[in-house]
Motif scaffolding. Structure first.
Motif, mmCIF file in Angstrom:
data_model
loop_
_atom_site.group_PDB
_atom_site.id
_atom_site.type_symbol
_atom_site.label_atom_id
_atom_site.label_comp_id
_atom_site.label_asym_id
_atom_site.label_seq_id
_atom_site.Cartn_x
_atom_site.Cartn_y
_atom_site.Cartn_z
ATOM 1 N N MET A 1 15.503 0.493 -5.424
ATOM 2 C CA MET A 1 14.937 -0.859 -5.374
ATOM 3 C C MET A 1 15.781 -1.753 -6.279
ATOM 4 N N THR B 1 13.047 4.904 -9.426
ATOM 5 C CA THR B 1 11.591 5.016 -9.283
ATOM 6 C C THR B 1 11.025 3.708 -9.830
ATOM 7 N N LEU B 2 10.400 2.934 -8.977
ATOM 8 C CA LEU B 2 9.974 1.587 -9.360
ATOM 9 C C LEU B 2 8.661 1.631 -10.136
ATOM 10 N N GLU C 1 5.810 -3.928 -8.698
ATOM 11 C CA GLU C 1 5.538 -3.937 -7.258
ATOM 12 C C GLU C 1 5.312 -5.345 -6.707
ATOM 13 N N SER D 1 8.445 3.468 4.285
ATOM 14 C CA SER D 1 9.402 2.949 3.299
ATOM 15 C C SER D 1 8.938 1.679 2.598
ATOM 16 N N ASN D 2 7.999 0.935 3.185
ATOM 17 C CA ASN D 2 7.493 -0.280 2.543
ATOM 18 C C ASN D 2 6.243 -0.045 1.713
ATOM 19 N N THR E 1 14.117 -5.748 -3.613
ATOM 20 C CA THR E 1 13.839 -5.201 -2.295
ATOM 21 C C THR E 1 14.438 -3.812 -2.180
ATOM 22 N N HIS E 2 14.150 -3.155 -1.099
ATOM 23 C CA HIS E 2 14.647 -1.816 -0.820
ATOM 24 C C HIS E 2 16.101 -1.927 -0.374
ATOM 25 N N HIS F 1 8.224 3.518 -2.967
ATOM 26 C CA HIS F 1 8.902 2.824 -4.055
ATOM 27 C C HIS F 1 8.820 3.613 -5.363
ATOM 28 N N ARG G 1 3.910 1.648 -1.565
ATOM 29 C CA ARG G 1 4.020 1.921 -2.999
ATOM 30 C C ARG G 1 4.460 3.363 -3.230
ATOM 31 N N VAL H 1 8.371 -7.112 -5.068
ATOM 32 C CA VAL H 1 9.061 -6.506 -3.931
ATOM 33 C C VAL H 1 8.916 -7.353 -2.669
#
Length: 397
Positions: free
Chosen positions: A259, A193-194, A199, A243-244, A60-61, A249, A246, A202
């Motif tokens: 993340m 950087t995810l 993804e 913020s939620n 998660t963030h 992220h 792609r 998340v």
């Protein structure tokens, strides 16, 4: 709701408080992880991760917990003798000297003393994701105060400021340096950087219900246009709303974009709880750990409008239980250092106890620091180690 994972018998109170968070404190989905002497003693998770169960691999963030990862990169370079924390920033980043900032030291960036708490020029939509744009804006901006004379939380600018110094010294981006020198060797669930293939793991964050307990920083932001607080909240290029996504992220945002999960946070700090090394991976020497733990700025925070304490890049314990809940920080032992994230996530090292701690969740709390869910887990971990809390909120044996 079923809590899964493992917990050593002597840390059973941590499990009990984790379960109470779901039953009594409104937890939605979360994890907690604790290591002692390098060994995992708590690894628990449970709840909802955006319409599906929170699993061992959910991430998660973690918001400002990212600052700890960014600061660690600077300390890795300092421990190697490649970065002088007492040097002027312009030694590494010449363009930074505009606007009366020639005397700003690297330590001022790390200790939230640089006076660049918010961006004055308008940030275009998505601008926070544009590294060159943001570092350019900050390089030419005049500070809100003479660097080094006071401190104020650099909530959204810390990552670009410290990260650009890392980039100039290392010759590679902050995210690439972190992956090569920290997260990769340690095998961390932590990304600046995810990658897109992760993804699906998340769990989206859920905004806090602030109610009537609103930090003074936000009250000032809403009532004093043009203030630092108003610029912090209103001049983000729409970051919080995005913020939620792609896009967020995938972006490199060293202040608040990380993340991770509880395991990643605790294991980030595990080497730092053990003198700078774990399992053959040395991040920094023991002398640098002492620097990371030492208080560098303390007192009334010009941005948060509440008492805070920082070492060079990390949050320190603050005995502020007398403050409204929304303005409290986190209570740890005096040697401990780490960082919380907006809504309540937390990672830290406690070298004297050889303990590291991580907590991450989806439902955010209303404050600027750790709320009762995270603090209850911290308290239980210290009690399991035989520590007691003093009247000022610090922990000792």
């Amino acid at each position: 709701m079923t809590v899964e994972g493992t917990c050593a018998d002597e840390f059973a109170e941590v499990r009990a408080e984790f379960e109470r968070n779901f039953a009594e404190r409104g937890e939605l989905g979360a994890g907690v992880h604790v290591t002692v002497d390098g060994e995992t003693v708590v690894d628990l998770w449970g709840g909802d991760a955006g319409g599906r169960p929170w699993t061992e691999d959910t991430i998660t963030h973690v918001w400002s917990c990212t600052k700890g990862a960014t600061a660690l990169c600077a300390h890795v370079l300092a421990s190697r003798g490649e970065l002088d924390l007492d040097a002027p920033v312009v030694r590494y980043w010449p363009e930074f000297g505009h606007g009366g900032k020639e005397g700003t030291l690297v330590r001022h960036l790390l200790a939230h003393q640089a006076g660049l708490t918010a961006v004055r020029e308008p940030v275009p939509p998505g601008g926070m994701f544009d590294w060159e744009l943001m570092t350019g804006l900050l390089a030419r901006q005049e500070p809100f105060w003479e660097p080094g004379t006071r401190h104020g939380y650099h909530a959204l600018t810390f990552g670009h400021l410290v990260g650009e110094v890392v980039r100039r010294v290392a010759g590679t981006s902050l995210a690439e340096f972190f992956e090569k020198e920290v997260s990769g060797p340690l095998g961390l669930d932590f990304w600046l950087t995810l990658p897109e293939d992760l993804e699906p793991l998340v769990a989206p964050t859920v905004p806090a219900d602030r109610g009537e307990d609103v930090p003074r920083m936000y009250v000032t932001a809403m009532t004093e246009p043009g203030s630092m607080q108003a610029l912090l909240v209103g001049n983000t290029g729409g970051y919080v709303a995005a913020s939620n996504t792609r896009e967020a992220h995938a972006a490199q945002y060293g202040a608040v974009g990380g993340m991770s999960n509880a395991r990643g946070l605790a294991q980030l700090y595990r080497p730092l709880a053990l003198g700078g090394e774990y399992n053959g991976v040395r991040l920094v020497d023991e002398e640098q750990v002492a620097v990371m733990s030492a208080v560098a700025s303390a007192g009334f925070d010009a941005m948060l409008l509440a008492p805070t304490r920082f070492s060079l890049g990390f949050l320190k314990s603050a005995g502020n239980r007398h403050l409204p809940a929304a303005e409290r920080g986190v209570l740890m032992s005096e040697d401990a250092f780490g960082h919380s994230g907006m809504g309540g996530s937390l990672g830290f090292a406690a070298p004297a106890a050889r303990m590291s701690f991580g907590y991450a969740m989806t439902r955010m709390g209303p404050g600027v620091g750790v709320n009762e869910r995270g603090q209850s887990l911290v308290d239980a971990a210290y009690r399991a180690l035989g520590h007691r809390r003093a009247s000022d909120g610090t922990w000792f044996r």
